[in-house]
Design a protein around this motif. Structure first.
Motif, mmCIF file in Angstrom:
data_model
loop_
_atom_site.group_PDB
_atom_site.id
_atom_site.type_symbol
_atom_site.label_atom_id
_atom_site.label_comp_id
_atom_site.label_asym_id
_atom_site.label_seq_id
_atom_site.Cartn_x
_atom_site.Cartn_y
_atom_site.Cartn_z
ATOM 1 N N ASN A 142 0.973 -1.230 0.030
ATOM 2 C CA ASN A 142 -0.104 -0.074 0.025
ATOM 3 C C ASN A 142 0.873 1.293 -0.009
ATOM 4 N N ILE A 143 0.726 1.907 -0.903
ATOM 5 C CA ILE A 143 1.536 3.414 -1.259
ATOM 6 C C ILE A 143 0.755 4.588 -1.194
ATOM 7 N N LEU A 144 1.440 5.400 -0.742
ATOM 8 C CA LEU A 144 0.842 7.029 -0.464
ATOM 9 C C LEU A 144 1.845 7.757 -1.726
ATOM 10 N N GLN A 145 1.020 8.411 -2.711
ATOM 11 C CA GLN A 145 1.662 9.411 -3.536
ATOM 12 C C GLN A 145 1.678 10.674 -2.978
ATOM 13 N N ALA A 146 2.481 11.375 -2.228
ATOM 14 C CA ALA A 146 2.214 12.714 -1.858
ATOM 15 C C ALA A 146 2.757 13.795 -2.654
ATOM 16 N N LEU A 147 1.526 14.616 -3.118
ATOM 17 C CA LEU A 147 1.868 15.601 -4.086
ATOM 18 C C LEU A 147 1.872 16.965 -3.382
ATOM 19 N N PHE A 148 2.153 17.967 -3.895
ATOM 20 C CA PHE A 148 1.991 19.434 -3.445
ATOM 21 C C PHE A 148 0.707 20.002 -3.799
ATOM 22 N N PHE A 149 0.708 20.000 -5.344
ATOM 23 C CA PHE A 149 -0.552 20.463 -6.193
ATOM 24 C C PHE A 149 -1.624 19.504 -6.157
ATOM 25 N N PRO A 150 -2.704 19.778 -6.214
ATOM 26 C CA PRO A 150 -3.838 18.734 -6.435
ATOM 27 C C PRO A 150 -3.811 18.129 -7.715
#
Length: 379
Positions: A2-10
C-alpha cells in the motif's frame, strides 16, 4: 503493498507530475497494489503553527525574508493538513515535492520514503526574474536538497541534466536514480489532417522561463521572410498581457491566438503541425513527449531534459536558447518542407512511444518500491 503518493498541487492541476501520477495510480490498481493520492488543497492557508526544524542546516537566519517565510508557513500548513487527514499506515510513501517529502518523514519516520525531484523552484524564480543567484532565497532553497538527501530512502529525478544540476548541492549525486516521466499513450490520438497554412502550437505557463519572447521574435522574422503560419499559445500566467502587447508591436496580431488555460491540451494538439517551446531551462519538459505522442514535429532549445528527448535532425530540431534567429531558421525548415516535418514527427512519435511509455515507469517504480520495502524488512 500500500503506497501513498504525496503531491503538493492537487492532481487536477496542469503539469507533468499532476498529469502523470493519477495514471500511475490507475495502473498500479490494475496490478492489485494499493495506492492513494494526497495533496494540500488551495484553501489551506496559514493553519499550521508547529515549529519547523531542519537536520542539515539552520534556517533561522533566513527568517524575515518574505519568500522563505511563505515557504516555512506552507511547510507548517502541510503538517497541519497531514495530521488531520492521514490516519492509517502505508508501506511506502512516494513524495513529489520537497515539502511533501520532509513533512512525511517528520510525521512518519518509520515509513520508507522515496522522492522524485521534478524541477527546480529556485532556478524557475531566477529565470522569471523573481530572485537572484546567490541571494538569501537562493541559498535557502538550495539548502533543501541536502536536507532531502539526508531524509529520504531513495532520491530520484527525471533527467541526467537535472541530476547534474543537483550535484553541487548534495553529497552523493551518483546515488540519484533517473526515471524519466512516462505517459499513457492511450490518451494521445494522432489525427490525419492537412492544414493549408502550417499551424504552430506551444503549451506552457506564461512566464519568462519559457522563452516566449524569443518565440515571438522568431515568428516576426518568419513573417519578414514571407512564410505564412499561425501560432497557437495555450496557457496562462503573469506575462500574458505583456506577450499580447509584444505580439501587436511585432505585427503578429493576426498570426497568433492566445487561448488561456486548458485542462487537457493533448486533446487539441493533434490538429496542429509543429510544437515549439524555446525554454530557458527544463528539468524534463513533459510537454515535448506529449506533443510527440500527438505526432507533431518538435522544435526546442538545447537545454536540460529537452536535449535528452530530442536528437537534432532525427526526431526534432534543437536550437540554442536566447537565439530568435536560430529558432526562425529551425521553424523555417519545418514550414517549407512538409515531408521533412512529417519524418521528424514520425521519429518523435516512435521514440516517445518506446522511451516514455507509462508502462516503463510502472516497471521501474515497482522495482524501486520492492527494493526499498525489502531493505526496510531486512532491518
Amino acid at each position: 503493498m500500500n503506497i501513498l503518493q504525496a503531491l503538493f498541487f492537487p492532481p487536477e492541476q496542469p503539469g507533468g507530475v499532476s498529469s502523470m501520477v493519477p495514471y500511475i495510480q490507475e495502473r498500479f490498481h490494475k496490478l492489485g497494489w494499493g495506492m492513494e493520492l494526497f495533496s494540500l488543497p488551495k484553501r489551506v492557508r496559514n493553519k499550521g503553527q508547529e515549529e519547523v526544524t531542519f537536520q542539515t542546516f539552520d534556517h533561522t537566519p533566513y527568517i524575515g525574508n518574505s519568500l522563505v517565510d511563505k515557504y516555512i508557513q506552507t511547510y507548517k500548513d502541510y503538517v497541519w493538513w497531514t495530521r488531520m487527514r492521514i490516519q492509517k499506515p502505508y508501506d511506502i510513501i512516494h513524495a513529489h515535492h520537497p515539502i511533501a517529502a520532509m513533512v512525511m518523514k517528520d510525521l512518519f519516520p518509520d515509513t520508507p520514503l522515496v522522492m522524485t525531484l521534478h524541477s527546480s523552484y529556485e532556478r524557475e524564480l531566477i529565470l522569471n526574474g523573481k530572485i537572484k543567484e546567490g541571494s538569501v532565497e537562493h541559498r535557502f532553497l538550495t539548502s533543501i536538497y541536502r536536507e532531502l538527501e539526508s531524509k529520504v530512502d531513495k532520491l530520484m529525478t527525471v533527467s541526467e541534466s537535472f541530476r547534474s544540476y543537483l550535484a553541487p548541492f548534495i553529497d552523493h549525486p551518483e546515488r540519484i536514480k533517473i526515471i524519466p516521466n512516462g505517459f499513457d499513450e492511450k490518451r494521445f490520438k494522432p489525427i490525419a489532417h492537412e492544414n493549408e497554412v502550417t499551424q504552430l502550437i506551444t503549451v506552457c505557463r506564461l512566464v519568462p522561463a519559457k522563452g516566449l519572447d524569443v518565440l515571438l521574435a522568431s515568428c516576426a522574422e518568419l513573417k519578414r521572410r514571407g512564410h505564412p503560419f499561425v501560432l497557437h499559445i495555450i496557457g496562462d500566467g503573469p506575462i500574458r498581457e505583456e506577450l499580447e502587447e509584444l505580439a501587436q508591436k511585432l505585427g503578429l496580431y493576426d498570426d497568433i491566438i492566445f487561448y488561456g488555460y486548458m485542462l487537457h491540451p493533448e486533446e487539441f494538439m493533434p490538429f496542429f503541425d509543429v510544437f515549439v517551446l524555446p525554454s530557458r531551462a527544463e528539468a524534463f519538459g513533459s510537454v515535448f513527449a506529449e506533443a510527440a505522442l500527438c505526432w507533431l514535429a518538435l522544435v526546442g532549445t538545447n537545454v536540460g531534459g529537452i536535449s535528452e528527448q530530442i536528437e537534432d535532425g532525427v526526431n526534432g530540431l534543437l536550437v540554442p536558447p536566447e537565439n530568435p534567429e536560430a529558432l526562425a531558421d529551425a521553424l523555417e525548415k519545418v514550414l517549407i518542407d512538409p515531408t521533412y516535418r512529417y519524418n521528424l514527427a514520425r521519429s518523435g512519435w516512435d521514440k516517445a512511444k518506446k522511451v516514455y511509455s507509462l508502462q516503463r515507469v510502472i516497471s521501474q517504480l515497482k522495482k524501486v518500491y520492492n527494493e526499498v520495502n525489502a531493505a526496510e524488512n531486512a532491518q
